[in-house]
Design an enzyme around this catalytic site. Structure first.
Site, PDB file in Angstrom:
ATOM      1  N   GLU A   1      44.863  35.143  42.686  1.00 45.28           N
ATOM      2  CA  GLU A   1      45.223  36.331  43.404  1.00 45.28           C
ATOM      3  C   GLU A   1      44.755  36.729  44.546  1.00 45.28           C
ATOM      4  O   GLU A   1      44.768  37.860  44.914  1.00 45.28           O
ATOM      5  CB  GLU A   1      44.909  37.735  42.828  1.00 45.28           C
TER       6      GLU A   1
ATOM      7  N   HIS B   1      51.297  39.841  32.180  1.00 46.38           N
ATOM      8  CA  HIS B   1      51.137  38.469  33.479  1.00 46.38           C
ATOM      9  C   HIS B   1      52.437  38.118  34.495  1.00 46.38           C
ATOM     10  O   HIS B   1      52.677  37.824  35.290  1.00 46.38           O
ATOM     11  CB  HIS B   1      51.381  37.661  32.626  1.00 46.38           C
TER      12      HIS B   1
ATOM     13  N   ASN C   1      47.520  42.853  35.101  1.00 41.69           N
ATOM     14  CA  ASN C   1      47.940  41.928  33.751  1.00 41.69           C
ATOM     15  C   ASN C   1      48.861  42.642  32.845  1.00 41.69           C
ATOM     16  O   ASN C   1      48.245  42.612  31.783  1.00 41.69           O
ATOM     17  CB  ASN C   1      47.347  40.964  34.190  1.00 41.69           C
TER      18      ASN C   1
ATOM     19  N   ASP D   1      42.355  39.755  48.663  1.00 41.26           N
ATOM     20  CA  ASP D   1      42.100  39.665  47.476  1.00 41.26           C
ATOM     21  C   ASP D   1      42.636  40.954  46.792  1.00 41.26           C
ATOM     22  O   ASP D   1      42.756  42.135  47.760  1.00 41.26           O
ATOM     23  CB  ASP D   1      41.010  39.386  46.675  1.00 41.26           C
TER      24      ASP D   1
END
Length: 315
Positions: free
Chosen positions: A236, A206, A201, A193
């Site tokens: 993610e 984004h 973001n 992750d």
């Protein structure tokens, strides 16, 4: 006339046939069966190609005078060539056993201009009339086959990163776990992750987040030879499936991945991003279900995030 024909004495009916075939818009090849008197082997000699064959396939009889020249020319790779020869022989046997007078296969061939294209090739293997002539027709299905292949690829590929998608990862994991239970083979999982991804973001947008995922995926692809599957699991998160890998080996690889990403400079436009990842690591237990293994590796990842990120936790 647009045809390429070996000069020989042909009956008038054959001449009329050749003239007629020249106006058909699909590639057509006619061949004759010749028996080698010394070996007794039958050889197919090409005697006519219609205009469409010469224009679409790109060869003349001078280029491919017989069946051997055909296979050597349109299948330059020896392994592929032998596979196609074996495939045709099997198809001919199947058709003959079923009482069918034609054999048909899809084939990707090299055309005269060097381009590889897909065709459905239908070959006449027995005749009632003109028994010395055999008709081969070719239908160009390249665009359709390419579309089918692309749709198939998209069905198991994550569109953003190009890695396997979640459905494909679950399929691979299921296929590995079942035989592993029978042989005690080791299957391990890594769940990765990207740390503070929401901040990326929120700070850069984004599009930057998407670029980060692409660059992380590129880094993970360096380990393709060690993994049965590397997939974007969602958001993610990435899942790495390791076959024949003990927990210790999986942990070492997870640490290597973590360090590799932490030491890599990622860029977006004029921004340099120093990224880290957290990883969960588990070894699939005997008779454990896919759902259970995924739950444990996700839980291990959650612990890595809770305990400060940029670390590997074993589940």
């Amino acid at each position: 006339m647009g045809k390429d024909m070996v000069k020989r004495n042909t009956p008038q009916t054959e001449e009329i046939l050749f003239q007629s075939l020249d106006f058909i818009p699909i590639p057509i090849l006619l061949s004759e069966s010749h028996i080698n008197q010394s070996s007794g082997k039958i050889k197919r000699i090409h005697c006519f190609m219609n205009r469409a064959f010469i224009e679409q396939i790109g060869y003349t009889i001078t280029d491919i005078p017989d069946i051997d020249a055909w296979f050597n020319t349109v299948y330059p790779d020896a392994v592929v060539r032998q596979a196609m020869i074996d495939g045709w022989e099997a198809e001919v046997k199947r058709s003959l056993a079923a009482g069918i007078k034609t054999a048909e296969m899809q084939a990707r061939i090299r055309c005269g201009n060097g381009e590889f294209r897909w065709f459905v090739i239908t070959a006449q293997i027995s005749t009632d009339n003109l028994s010395d002539l055999h008709v081969v027709t070719m239908r160009d299905i390249h665009d359709l086959q390419t579309l089918i292949e692309e749709n198939t690829r998209l069905s198991y590929t994550d569109m953003l990163t190009g890695l396997a998608n979640r459905r494909e990862a679950e399929k691979v994991l299921t296929q590995l776990i079942i035989p592993a239970h029978q042989t005690d083979a080791k299957v391990s999982l890594l769940m990765c992750d990207v740390d503070f991804f929401k901040t990326i973001n929120d700070t850069y947008g984004h599009l930057c987040g998407d670029e980060v995922l692409v660059q992380i995926a590129t880094t993970l692809e360096k380990f393709t030879h060690q993994a049965s599957c590397i997939a974007r699991w969602g958001g993610e998160e990435f899942l790495i499936i390791l076959r024949h890998s003990s927990l210790d080996i999986a942990y070492q690889l997870a640490e290597y991945i973590r360090c590799e990403i932490a030491s890599t400079s990622f860029h977006y436009q004029e921004h340099q991003l120093n990224l880290t990842v957290s990883l969960g690591c588990v070894s699939v237990q005997h008779n454990e279900s896919v759902r259970s293994a995924l739950y444990r590796v996700d839980k291990a990842l959650y612990r890595a995030k809770l305990e400060g990120r940029n670390r590997v936790m074993i589940g």
